[in-house]
Motif scaffolding. Structure first.
Motif, mmCIF file in Angstrom:
data_model
loop_
_atom_site.group_PDB
_atom_site.id
_atom_site.type_symbol
_atom_site.label_atom_id
_atom_site.label_comp_id
_atom_site.label_asym_id
_atom_site.label_seq_id
_atom_site.Cartn_x
_atom_site.Cartn_y
_atom_site.Cartn_z
ATOM 1 N N ASP A 1 -0.109 -6.048 5.063
ATOM 2 C CA ASP A 1 -0.253 -4.733 4.426
ATOM 3 C C ASP A 1 1.101 -4.039 4.541
ATOM 4 O O ASP A 1 1.539 -3.688 5.636
ATOM 5 C CB ASP A 1 -1.350 -3.945 5.137
ATOM 6 N N THR B 1 0.858 -1.179 0.000
ATOM 7 C CA THR B 1 0.000 0.000 0.000
ATOM 8 C C THR B 1 0.901 1.239 0.000
ATOM 9 O O THR B 1 1.117 1.854 -1.019
ATOM 10 C CB THR B 1 -0.970 0.000 1.192
ATOM 11 N N LEU C 1 -7.647 -5.071 3.469
ATOM 12 C CA LEU C 1 -6.645 -6.070 3.844
ATOM 13 C C LEU C 1 -6.698 -6.375 5.334
ATOM 14 O O LEU C 1 -6.541 -7.536 5.749
ATOM 15 C CB LEU C 1 -5.251 -5.578 3.476
ATOM 16 N N ALA D 1 -6.010 -0.774 2.220
ATOM 17 C CA ALA D 1 -5.455 -1.126 3.525
ATOM 18 C C ALA D 1 -6.549 -1.595 4.483
ATOM 19 O O ALA D 1 -6.364 -2.568 5.226
ATOM 20 C CB ALA D 1 -4.711 0.068 4.113
#
Length: 221
Positions: free
Chosen positions: A175, A134, A159, A156
């Motif tokens: 992440d 990310t 995830l 994010a």
């Protein structure tokens, strides 16, 4: 699970981060499959890494994104880990961002990676590892980056929830809040001009620290 021979799919293998991850994972004895947007560069990289299986894809083809992991599992015999390093930068005020550009930023930076991971979670065995880049923009959104930051933050958040959901299946979802790197990524923005960002971290060391070593450590557990 051991590292030697671990079967890994790297999505975004023609980019700087994905390319570094693929090369470093290959050096450590993993069996790789590569996916990327640029067919010619992907074929060249797959050849340079020892004739690895490869497949090109379009981020707007979400069904195609979801099929990358099943393809890699078939090509490699199974799928132990997934690395996703795809995305595009975009700059401009929230009030003036063109709608088409906003859609593009969300598709490439959020929806496409989600589809890739969703496909992997459906076929990955217990002990599998998913690593998705990310970026520090999630923690430090800046002016002129509202849409880009929102797309990465959406990914994010997704995830984080997905990681909790698959923990019972012994699948690790990471992440990766990668720091700003000196790769020229911002200069290739699909919209707008990047503000002054300052010097970036060296890609080789950053990818090793934030992507490759954590994936290998998780596979050893």
């Amino acid at each position: 699970m051991g590292v030697d021979g671990a079967r890994v799919l790297v999505v975004g293998a023609t980019g700087e981060i994905g390319g570094q991850a693929a090369g470093q994972l290959a050096e450590r004895g993993t069996a790789l499959a590569l996916a990327g947007r640029n067919r010619d560069r992907l074929e060249e990289r797959a050849s340079a890494l020892g004739e690895r299986p490869w497949r090109s894809f379009d981020a707007y083809d979400l069904d195609g994104c979801a099929q990358l992991a099943p393809w890699a599992k078939a090509a490699l015999g199974d799928l132990d880990a997934l690395v996703v390093a795809i995305g595009v930068a975009g700059f401009g005020s929230a009030a003036k961002m063109p709608e088409a550009s906003a859609e593009h930023l969300f598709t490439v930076n959020a929806l496409a990676p989600m589809a890739v991971v969703r496909g992997a979670l459906a076929v990955m065995p217990p002990g599998g590892v998913v690593s998705v880049v990310t970026g520090e923009i999630v923690d430090r959104p800046a002016l002129a980056m509202a849409d880009y930051a929102a797309a990465k933050t959406a990914l994010a958040t997704w995830l984080e929830v997905a990681a909790r959901e698959v923990r019972r299946d012994r699948i690790t979802v990471m992440d990766v809040r990668m720091p700003h790197l000196d790769t020229g990524f911002a200069a290739r923005a699909v919209v707008g001009t990047a503000p002054a960002l300052g010097p970036g971290a060296a890609p080789v060391e950053a990818v090793r620290e934030h992507v490759v070593l954590p994936v290998l450590d998780a596979l050893r557990r």
